[in-house]
Design a protein around this motif. Structure first.
Motif, PDB file in Angstrom:
ATOM      1  N   ARG A 163       0.585   6.980  -0.369  1.00  0.00           N
ATOM      2  CA  ARG A 163       1.237   5.825  -1.004  1.00  0.00           C
ATOM      3  C   ARG A 163       2.282   5.187  -0.080  1.00  0.00           C
ATOM      4  N   ARG A 164       2.018   5.246   1.218  1.00  0.00           N
ATOM      5  CA  ARG A 164       2.933   4.602   2.148  1.00  0.00           C
ATOM      6  C   ARG A 164       2.528   3.155   2.405  1.00  0.00           C
ATOM      7  N   HIS A 165       1.222   2.903   2.583  1.00  0.00           N
ATOM      8  CA  HIS A 165       0.715   1.536   2.790  1.00  0.00           C
ATOM      9  C   HIS A 165      -0.670   1.420   2.169  1.00  0.00           C
ATOM     10  N   ASN A 166      -0.953   0.246   1.603  1.00  0.00           N
ATOM     11  CA  ASN A 166      -2.313  -0.052   1.148  1.00  0.00           C
ATOM     12  C   ASN A 166      -2.763  -1.446   1.574  1.00  0.00           C
ATOM     13  N   VAL A 167      -1.980  -2.054   2.461  1.00  0.00           N
ATOM     14  CA  VAL A 167      -2.342  -3.320   3.101  1.00  0.00           C
ATOM     15  C   VAL A 167      -2.305  -3.077   4.604  1.00  0.00           C
ATOM     16  N   PHE A 168      -3.355  -3.527   5.297  1.00  0.00           N
ATOM     17  CA  PHE A 168      -3.476  -3.220   6.719  1.00  0.00           C
ATOM     18  C   PHE A 168      -3.805  -4.474   7.514  1.00  0.00           C
ATOM     19  N   LYS A 169      -3.135  -4.577   8.668  1.00  0.00           N
ATOM     20  CA  LYS A 169      -3.412  -5.651   9.616  1.00  0.00           C
ATOM     21  C   LYS A 169      -4.065  -5.044  10.844  1.00  0.00           C
ATOM     22  N   ILE A 170      -5.104  -5.697  11.333  1.00  0.00           N
ATOM     23  CA  ILE A 170      -5.835  -5.191  12.488  1.00  0.00           C
ATOM     24  C   ILE A 170      -5.708  -6.206  13.615  1.00  0.00           C
ATOM     25  N   LYS A 171      -5.274  -5.728  14.766  1.00  0.00           N
ATOM     26  CA  LYS A 171      -5.126  -6.579  15.940  1.00  0.00           C
ATOM     27  C   LYS A 171      -6.485  -6.788  16.595  1.00  0.00           C
ATOM     28  N   ILE A 172      -6.876  -8.051  16.744  1.00  0.00           N
ATOM     29  CA  ILE A 172      -8.140  -8.369  17.402  1.00  0.00           C
ATOM     30  C   ILE A 172      -7.903  -9.460  18.439  1.00  0.00           C
ATOM     31  N   GLY A 173      -8.961  -9.793  19.193  1.00  0.00           N
ATOM     32  CA  GLY A 173      -8.863 -10.865  20.175  1.00  0.00           C
ATOM     33  C   GLY A 173      -9.099 -10.420  21.601  1.00  0.00           C
ATOM     34  N   LYS A 174      -9.112  -9.100  21.838  1.00  0.00           N
ATOM     35  CA  LYS A 174      -9.355  -8.599  23.190  1.00  0.00           C
ATOM     36  C   LYS A 174     -10.844  -8.513  23.495  1.00  0.00           C
ATOM     37  N   LEU A 345      15.015   5.340   6.829  1.00  0.00           N
ATOM     38  CA  LEU A 345      14.625   4.303   5.878  1.00  0.00           C
ATOM     39  C   LEU A 345      13.624   4.863   4.876  1.00  0.00           C
ATOM     40  N   ASP A 346      13.700   4.356   3.656  1.00  0.00           N
ATOM     41  CA  ASP A 346      12.915   4.879   2.541  1.00  0.00           C
ATOM     42  C   ASP A 346      11.634   4.061   2.368  1.00  0.00           C
ATOM     43  N   TYR A 347      10.546   4.534   3.001  1.00  0.00           N
ATOM     44  CA  TYR A 347       9.237   3.919   2.818  1.00  0.00           C
ATOM     45  C   TYR A 347       8.495   4.692   1.727  1.00  0.00           C
ATOM     46  N   VAL A 348       8.310   4.055   0.569  1.00  0.00           N
ATOM     47  CA  VAL A 348       7.712   4.729  -0.576  1.00  0.00           C
ATOM     48  C   VAL A 348       7.006   3.690  -1.443  1.00  0.00           C
ATOM     49  N   ASP A 349       5.952   4.125  -2.149  1.00  0.00           N
ATOM     50  CA  ASP A 349       5.223   3.235  -3.061  1.00  0.00           C
ATOM     51  C   ASP A 349       4.800   1.940  -2.372  1.00  0.00           C
ATOM     52  N   PHE A 350       4.221   2.089  -1.180  1.00  0.00           N
ATOM     53  CA  PHE A 350       3.634   0.979  -0.415  1.00  0.00           C
ATOM     54  C   PHE A 350       4.656  -0.071   0.008  1.00  0.00           C
ATOM     55  N   GLY A 351       5.914   0.343   0.149  1.00  0.00           N
ATOM     56  CA  GLY A 351       6.916  -0.622   0.573  1.00  0.00           C
ATOM     57  C   GLY A 351       8.181   0.044   1.073  1.00  0.00           C
ATOM     58  N   LEU A 352       9.214  -0.758   1.259  1.00  0.00           N
ATOM     59  CA  LEU A 352      10.493  -0.316   1.799  1.00  0.00           C
ATOM     60  C   LEU A 352      11.595  -0.593   0.781  1.00  0.00           C
TER      61      LEU A 352
END
Length: 375
Positions: A163-174, A345-352
């Motif tokens: 439950r730390r993250h459920n949204v993901f960004k992927i770096k592309i372009g290389k 820092l308190d990262y919990v429930d998919f946020g800060l």
């Protein structure tokens, strides 16, 4: 001591080199560590304010580097501020802007420190100096940037389970458009509805590649494309928005209120990444956010991979936004192997959770600062 009698007595800057937990791969650079400009300002009443600046891949991303920021701070900003009467954050930033052109990242570090000190002096968090927070917890995504499919999927699954993250960004372009889309589509297929997937091209595509890639990514169930085209290709960005296939975010393009105004009036993005460093400070970033919101587009909480101080400063501002539909990407402290502040820092429930102590609520671990400081 009356605030009109205050002066800045010390102005100290440091370069810190902190390793990352893994290589962070972007279209223009691969990062194995983050170089941070740490700023400490001490006032005549004993109040101390902390500021911070960082870039992405040195000069590979933009026109300021950590080394250049430090030289500018020491050579031009410090003489302008040291032992001068201090009345307010706004008045000081106005004087700086009248005397120094550009240098948005350096200006941001100074304004963070000034607001941190003011928050301590008044006994309130920085968010209260920016209009008052609306929320105490903000959503935060995680960037999957190893470039390895199995590692990216395993990393995302672990983040969702904890439950730390459920949204993901992927770096592309290389890689080629086909290779990048195949990589992203495989991750989306593996995670399914448990996660939102976005991509960040970091200006690497041509218009033809963007037209083709956006259609393919939309078909793969990807939610958003960040800065597919050059920062100055406003017309190309507008054309992608008009196609309506997938949400388009402007990032590198958004370099202050004037450009934000020009882009929003041209309908050149659906979402705008608000970065305090790229805007030139917390106050300017707040102006950018207001312009974006008034236009009907969506503000998004961006980062220049600032670690703890810059992340908390950003969070203090973002907590005042009426809406954060697309969330934030304030994950940078989690990318470092070690920290150089005393607070975790308190990262919990998919946020800060946004700190609620006076100022930024951050203090330095002096031993770690000494250890990571560039000699």
């Amino acid at each position: 001591m009356n605030v009109t009698e205050l002066k800045i007595e010390k102005f100290e800057s440091f370069l810190l080199d902190v390793p990352t937990i893994r290589p962070h791969i972007l279209s223009m650079a691969t990062m194995h560590s983050q170089t941070i400009v740490l700023l400490r300002i001490t006032f005549s009443d004993g109040t101390v304010g902390l500021g911070e600046a960082s870039t992405i891949g040195g000069l590979a991303y933009g026109d300021e580097s950590p080394e250049g920021i430090k030289v500018s701070l020491d050579s031009y900003f410090a003489p302008l501020l040291l032992n001068q009467p201090y009345k307010s954050v706004g008045g000081t930033m106005l004087r700086i802007n009248k005397n120094i052109v550009g240098n948005r990242f350096a200006k941001n570090a100074i304004e963070i420190a000034l607001m941190d000190a003011m928050g301590h002096r008044l006994g309130v968090p920085v968010s209260e100096l920016l209009g008052g927070r609306i929320v105490d917890h903000i959503p935060v995504l995680w960037v999957l940037a190893s470039g390895d499919l199995s590692k990216d999927i395993a990393e995302a699954e672990e983040m969702i389970a904890s439950r730390r993250h459920n949204v993901f960004k992927i770096k592309i372009g290389k890689r080629s458009v086909d290779q990048d889309v195949a990589h992203v589509a495989a991750i989306k297929q593996a995670l399914g509805d448990a996660a939102s997937i976005r991509v960040d091209v970091n200006q690497a595509w041509t218009r033809w590649q963007a037209n083709r890639g956006s259609a393919m990514l939309a078909d793969a169930g990807i939610d958003l494309i960040e800065q597919p085209l050059r920062h100055d290709d406003i017309e190309g960005m507008k054309q992608l928005v008009q196609q309506g296939r997938i949400a388009i975010m402007a990032d590198e393009s958004v370099q202050g209120p004037k450009i934000a105004f020009d882009m929003t009036t041209a309908y050149s993005a659906d979402v705008y990444s608000i970065k305090i460093a790229q805007s030139g400070g917390l106050s300017e970033a707040a102006r950018v956010a207001s312009i974006v919101s008034i236009s009907g587009a969506a503000p998004y909480g961006g980062t220049m991979l600032e670690p703890h101080i810059g992340t908390v400063a950003s969070a203090q501002l973002f907590s005042t936004f009426p809406s954060l539909e697309w969330g934030t990407e304030l994950f940078a402290p989690l990318l470092l192997k070690e920290q150089y502040v005393n607070e975790t820092l308190d990262y919990v429930d998919f946020g800060l959770t946004v700190p609620n102590s006076p100022g930024l609520g951050i203090s330095l671990d002096e031993d770690k600062v000494s250890y990571f400081s560039r000699k």
